[in-house]
Design an enzyme around this catalytic site. Structure first.
Site, PDB file in Angstrom:
ATOM      1  CG  ASP A 225      20.641  93.053  36.696  1.00 16.30           C
ATOM      2  OD1 ASP A 225      20.122  93.213  35.569  1.00 16.30           O
ATOM      3  OD2 ASP A 225      20.075  92.446  37.637  1.00 16.30           O
ATOM      4  CG  HIS A 274      23.010  91.474  41.447  1.00 18.18           C
ATOM      5  ND1 HIS A 274      21.771  91.272  41.994  1.00 18.18           N
ATOM      6  CD2 HIS A 274      22.792  91.893  40.170  1.00 18.18           C
ATOM      7  CE1 HIS A 274      20.837  91.559  41.085  1.00 18.18           C
ATOM      8  NE2 HIS A 274      21.434  91.932  39.964  1.00 18.18           N
ATOM      9  CB  CYS A 387      20.852  95.340  47.011  1.00 22.42           C
ATOM     10  SG  CYS A 387      21.888  93.918  47.145  1.00 22.42           S
TER      11      CYS A 387
HETATM   12  N1  ARG Z   1      23.476  86.993  44.270  1.00 21.14           N
HETATM   13  C1  ARG Z   1      24.048  87.355  45.540  1.00 21.14           C
HETATM   14  C2  ARG Z   1      24.000  86.184  46.495  1.00 21.14           C
HETATM   15  O1  ARG Z   1      23.025  85.481  46.514  1.00 21.14           O
HETATM   16  C3  ARG Z   1      23.298  88.505  46.167  1.00 21.14           C
HETATM   17  C4  ARG Z   1      23.508  89.791  45.493  1.00 21.14           C
HETATM   18  C5  ARG Z   1      22.448  90.793  45.840  1.00 21.14           C
HETATM   19  N2  ARG Z   1      22.763  92.020  45.219  1.00 21.14           N
HETATM   20  C6  ARG Z   1      21.907  92.891  44.658  1.00 21.14           C
HETATM   21  N3  ARG Z   1      22.435  93.982  44.157  1.00 21.14           N
HETATM   22  N4  ARG Z   1      20.604  92.681  44.548  1.00 21.14           N
HETATM   23  O2  ARG Z   1      24.905  85.945  47.250  1.00 21.14           O
END
Ligand code: ARG
Length: 395
Positions: A225, A274, A387
């Site tokens: 991603d 991410h 995001c």
């Molecule tokens: N996985 C990250 C968390 O829960 C959130 C990242 C969201 N980023 C994105 N590009 N959709 O802290």
């Protein structure tokens, strides 16, 4: 110049780039920064026109951006071991086929995204929006999180080789027209993702013995991603995660313009997916990091941060207690660390969620100009300002 390299899904055509005024992808464009000799909506791509795609960091002044669209978003449907690895436990049951997000959340998110787009336009940023897609019909997820699907490095846009099956057509459906138009500019390179093998091999070995693997995918084909990567000039910092494997990293390295190098950060997060709630560069030389996931020592191993001030996010306690306090809107897909998922506009300006007072104040104390916008409903769909956007031009 025409490049066709079908094997890697690269294509670039030679027609000049034209923005048509009736193009539904182009919302109202204030274009304060635009060359006044170019009539609105008709970029002739002359020698002095601004580029259509040029970004090599996360903080230079933002000129052109894609802002996502929430219409018809549905919970993503994926193998249970993937949902367990990446999504908050209390919502696992929602991740089933044909399950739209609650309509009031989608409506709220759509308003917030529209407002965000207008805010950026008022700051002189050129804004593109995706095509509306019926994600229920296409068995897809959303158009609200384009950062996950496109990695812009210099003049090159690389489409993610998504691990998640429900996302494989996401860019084609929501941004295919824009990608074709951008790819028609000879100075831009668009690398479309190859189709994954059918049946996909990414879970081979894992479904049989889920506990024995570090991540929810294997390394049998490139998977990544785009949001697992961040640009710091010629160094791109990335992470391996439950959706990004080593072949994915090699694939990106192969496609970035020459001179760019990917370095993998040591991140302590078994749920990793991410990197944009882990790192937040504010300007050249100043970055906030999530101390529960990375250490200053691990960051310092990367030469690019040698002269940087690296600041641990200052309010760890309140992020944790705020987990449930989302203004009544559940965060179905992420942690409360979305507080760090903000968008820097350049010149020390930054867009922050309107309820994140503590962090906003701290940022002001560091010399940032904070613009506040509501985004709680977008949070429910999977991310915040970073995001929900893709930088096309930062200069
Ligand atoms: N996985 C990250 C968390 O829960 C959130 C990242 C969201 N980023 C994105 N590009 N959709 O802290």
């Amino acid at each position: 110049m025409t490049t066709i390299a079908a094997k890697h899904g690269v294509y670039a055509q030679s027609e000049p780039f034209l923005c048509e005024t009736d193009d539904p992808l182009l919302t109202k464009t204030p274009l304060a920064h635009k060359n006044p000799s170019v009539p609105d909506g008709h970029s002739s791509r002359g020698r002095n026109s601004p580029p259509n795609v040029a970004a090599n960091n996360e903080w230079a002044p933002l000129r052109s951006v894609i802002i996502g669209r929430a219409d018809n978003s549905c919970f993503p449907y994926e193998a249970p071991h993937m949902i367990e690895a990446t999504m908050p436990a209390r919502f696992h049951e929602a991740f089933k086929p044909a399950n739209p997000f609650p309509p009031e959340i989608v409506r709220g998110a759509e308003e917030e995204l529209e407002n965000f787009a207008l805010l950026l336009q008022s700051q002189g940023v050129n804004v593109f929006r995706p095509t509306k897609v019926d994600w229920l019909q296409t068995f897809g997820y959303t158009g609200a999180m384009p950062r996950d699907g496109l990695l812009v490095v210099g003049n090159t846009i690389i489409e993610s080789c998504f691990a998640w099956k429900c996302r494989v057509d996401e860019m084609a459906n929501s941004l295919g027209t824009l990608l074709s138009k951008l790819g028609a500019d000879p100075s831009v390179k668009v690398v479309r993702a190859p189709r994954p093998p059918s049946p996909d091999t990414l879970y081979n070995g894992i479904l049989e013995d889920p506990g024995s693997h570090e991540w929810a995918i294997n390394n049998s084909r490139p998977a990544f991603d785009a949001a697992d990567f961040m640009r710091f000039g010629s160094t791109i910092i990335g992470q391996l995660s439950n959706v990004t494997n080593m072949k994915g990293v090699e694939y990106i390295q192969h496609h970035v313009p020459s001179g760019y190098k990917i370095e993998l950060l040591d991140v302590n997060d078994p749920h990793a997916m991410h990197i944009d709630a882990t790192l937040l560069p504010l300007r050249q030389g100043l970055m906030v990091y999530n101390p529960l996931r990375v250490t200053e020592e691990s960051l310092r191993r990367h030469a690019v941060f040698k002269a940087w001030e690296l600041v641990s996010y200052p309010f760890v306690e309140s992020v944790q207690t705020v987990e449930e306090a989302t203004g009544g809107v559940p965060r179905f897909m992420t942690s409360a660390w979305l507080v760090m998922n903000v968008l820097v506009l350049g010149h020390d300006k930054i867009v922050v969620e309107e309820q994140d007072h503590e962090f906003a104040k701290w940022l002001e104390g560091r010399g940032m100009v904070v613009l506040k916008a509501p985004f709680r409903n977008v949070h429910a769909i999977g991310g915040s300002f970073h995001c929900a956007s893709v930088d096309l031009v930062r200069s």
